[in-house]
Design an enzyme around this catalytic site. Structure first.
Site, mmCIF file in Angstrom:
data_model
loop_
_atom_site.group_PDB
_atom_site.id
_atom_site.type_symbol
_atom_site.label_atom_id
_atom_site.label_comp_id
_atom_site.label_asym_id
_atom_site.label_seq_id
_atom_site.Cartn_x
_atom_site.Cartn_y
_atom_site.Cartn_z
ATOM 1 N N SER A 1 42.830 46.410 38.758
ATOM 2 C CA SER A 1 41.732 47.341 38.493
ATOM 3 C C SER A 1 41.354 48.246 39.642
ATOM 4 O O SER A 1 40.588 49.195 39.459
ATOM 5 C CB SER A 1 40.492 46.558 38.040
ATOM 6 O OG SER A 1 40.672 46.048 36.750
ATOM 7 N N LYS B 1 31.316 51.294 42.555
ATOM 8 C CA LYS B 1 31.608 50.910 41.169
ATOM 9 C C LYS B 1 30.431 50.159 40.561
ATOM 10 O O LYS B 1 29.830 49.296 41.204
ATOM 11 C CB LYS B 1 32.868 50.035 41.160
ATOM 12 C CG LYS B 1 33.329 49.582 39.782
ATOM 13 C CD LYS B 1 34.567 48.701 39.923
ATOM 14 C CE LYS B 1 35.062 48.203 38.579
ATOM 15 N NZ LYS B 1 36.263 47.340 38.710
ATOM 16 N N SER C 1 39.934 48.894 36.003
ATOM 17 C CA SER C 1 38.558 49.138 35.625
ATOM 18 C C SER C 1 37.788 50.011 36.620
ATOM 19 O O SER C 1 36.632 50.367 36.359
ATOM 20 C CB SER C 1 37.822 47.801 35.482
ATOM 21 O OG SER C 1 37.826 47.084 36.710
#
Length: 466
Positions: free
Chosen positions: A179, A80, A155
């Site tokens: 997330s 990420k 996210s």
């Protein structure tokens, strides 16, 4: 090769060690998959193909010389873009860092690399991870492989999307309000948000200090529960930088006596009732558990109804100072629309008395919730009130209390896909345990994964067969 690429990290690692496949072949296989699906998804936003191939060739030479760097030797991964990666652009989804190259890995990333994992690229994140949809002004919007008109969640949406599409076997997300867990539910993959302090947050977009720092944990995202166990153990332990990271004991999920576990479950947290297909899926997990002679009782934790009150107030309690500091430190002059809306909302001031009362309420909430484990070892519940939403939908944040409630407590939670809704979208279930008993929720997740029939891959996955 496709069978191996669709296999678990454990099986892939064994194939490398046994010389059934080499790392370069694996990396090329996954890079080819990314190339086939990513144009539809915009999940991998910075591909490091040449560096990955060179690292793979190095791993193959080392193995030929009898050297294995660790349990992930030669295995590719993505990371990420909120987590720093040495010598690879890491934007945190903000314009001020569009070309920023960190000089050191985030702690959890460095540990995976030290164990032999190879970085193929960075996956998309909303600005500073602060949205439940994955979109930013640097790279744009990420789409769900089950329906590209829908969000993969946020996210860690880029990570979930590319794993579900078969383009990566492992990614690491971060979870402050859901997330890691929400995108895994929306995209039909497995993940774990560990206990607060299990993995250092050093090198993440959100700071590891400050009022809301204890809400955040990095966590592995993958296709199989065994992959979570393997990678979680590698990433765990203090780094003597993150003040919240603890030297907690590691307990082996494979050693858990399943017949001793007491299972509690609920289909409705009393804040937002989920869609009927989600309720049915949670009930089916409870039924499977009863059929296998687990002790199963419908019950929800005392005090959970306060989650929707506490979580948003903690985020605004500093009057927006954290957001302002992030934007200033990154030299970002233009915030994304969603962050700008949060920024305006966070500017409301809170009195000293209100702040003191909020902290007391938070700690009392944690205490009340912990009493659940007097009667149960696990809690099984929904991940969200809905399945994947159409892109750009305004969320009802009450439905997101199914995850944020457990950032407030710091409990570990595993997500496993357990069903499909009437629109063909995946449904995950959340398996929670008391602090630092990841072994309990992972052991039950292994059992559930084995119990369920395999699910078909998402439509985008079919692009790999062409």
């Amino acid at each position: 090769m496709d069978e191996l690429l669709n296999s678990s990290l454990v099986n892939i690692a064994a194939a490398i060690r046994n010389r059934q496949v080499n790392s370069e072949q694996l990396v090329r296989g996954f890079l080819d998959r990314i190339e086939r699906v990513n144009a539809q998804l915009n999940a991998v936003v910075n591909l490091t193909a040449e560096n990955a191939l060179e690292s793979a060739r190095k791993a193959d030479r080392e193995l030929a010389d009898g050297h294995i760097s660790g349990p992930l030797h030669g295995i590719p991964m993505t990371i990420k873009d909120s987590l720093d990666t040495k010598n690879v652009v890491t934007t945190w989804g903000t314009l001020g860092r569009a070309d920023f190259v960190p000089g050191v890995d985030a702690t959890c990333v460095g540990r995976l690399r030290d164990a032999g994992a190879i970085l193929m690229g960075k996956t998309n994140t909303p600005e500073f991870t602060l949205s439940f949809q994955t979109d930013n002004l640097v790279y744009g919007e990420t789409r769900n492989p089950w329906d590209t008109a829908r969000t993969p969640g946020g996210s860690s949406g880029g990570a979930a999307a590319i794993i579900a599409a078969g383009g990566s076997p492992l990614d690491v997300g971060t979870d402050t309000g859901g997330s890691v867990r929400l995108p895994s539910h929306f995209c039909g993959i497995a993940c774990i948000k560990p206990t607060t302090g299990r993995i250092p947050c050093t090198g993440n977009a959100l700071p590891s200090s400050g009022l809301i720092a204890p809400l955040t944990q990095p966590g592995p995202m993958a296709r199989y529960v065994s992959d979570l166990i393997l990678s979680l153990r590698i990433m765990s332990g203090p780094d003597l930088i993150d003040p919240h990271a603890l030297d907690a004991p590691w307990r082996d999920p494979y050693a858990v006596s399943l017949d001793s576990l007491r299972i509690g479950y609920h289909c409705d947290n009393g804040i937002k009732t989920p869609h009927a297909d989600i309720v049915t899926t949670v009930e089916s997990v409870a039924r499977h558990a009863r059929d296998d002679d687990f002790k199963v009782t419908e019950a929800r934790p005392s005090g959970i109804e306060m989650a929707g009150f506490l979580f948003p107030r903690l985020f605004t309690a500093d009057g927006g100072q954290m957001l302002e500091a992030l934007l200033e430190d990154c030299r970002t002059a233009q915030a994304s629309p969603r962050l700008e809306a949060s920024r305006q909302h966070a500017s409301v001031s809170m009195s000293n008395r209100e702040f003191a009362q909020l902290i007391t309420l938070w700690h009392n909430y944690q205490s009340s919730m912990l009493s659940y484990f007097n009667d149960f070892d696990l809690l099984v519940c929904p991940v969200n009130a809905t399945t994947a939403l159409p892109l750009g939908t305004d969320e009802d944040l009450q439905g997101y209390t199914y995850t944020s409630a457990y950032n407030l407590t710091g409990w570990p939670g595993v997500i496993v896909r357990a069903g499909t809704d009437s629109q063909g979208l995946p449904i995950g279930v959340q398996i929670l345990a008391r602090p630092f008993r990841e072994d309990h929720c992972l052991a039950f997740a292994l059992w559930l994964e084995e119990k369920l029939d395999p699910f078909s891959p998402p439509p985008v996955h079919g692009q790999m067969d062409r």
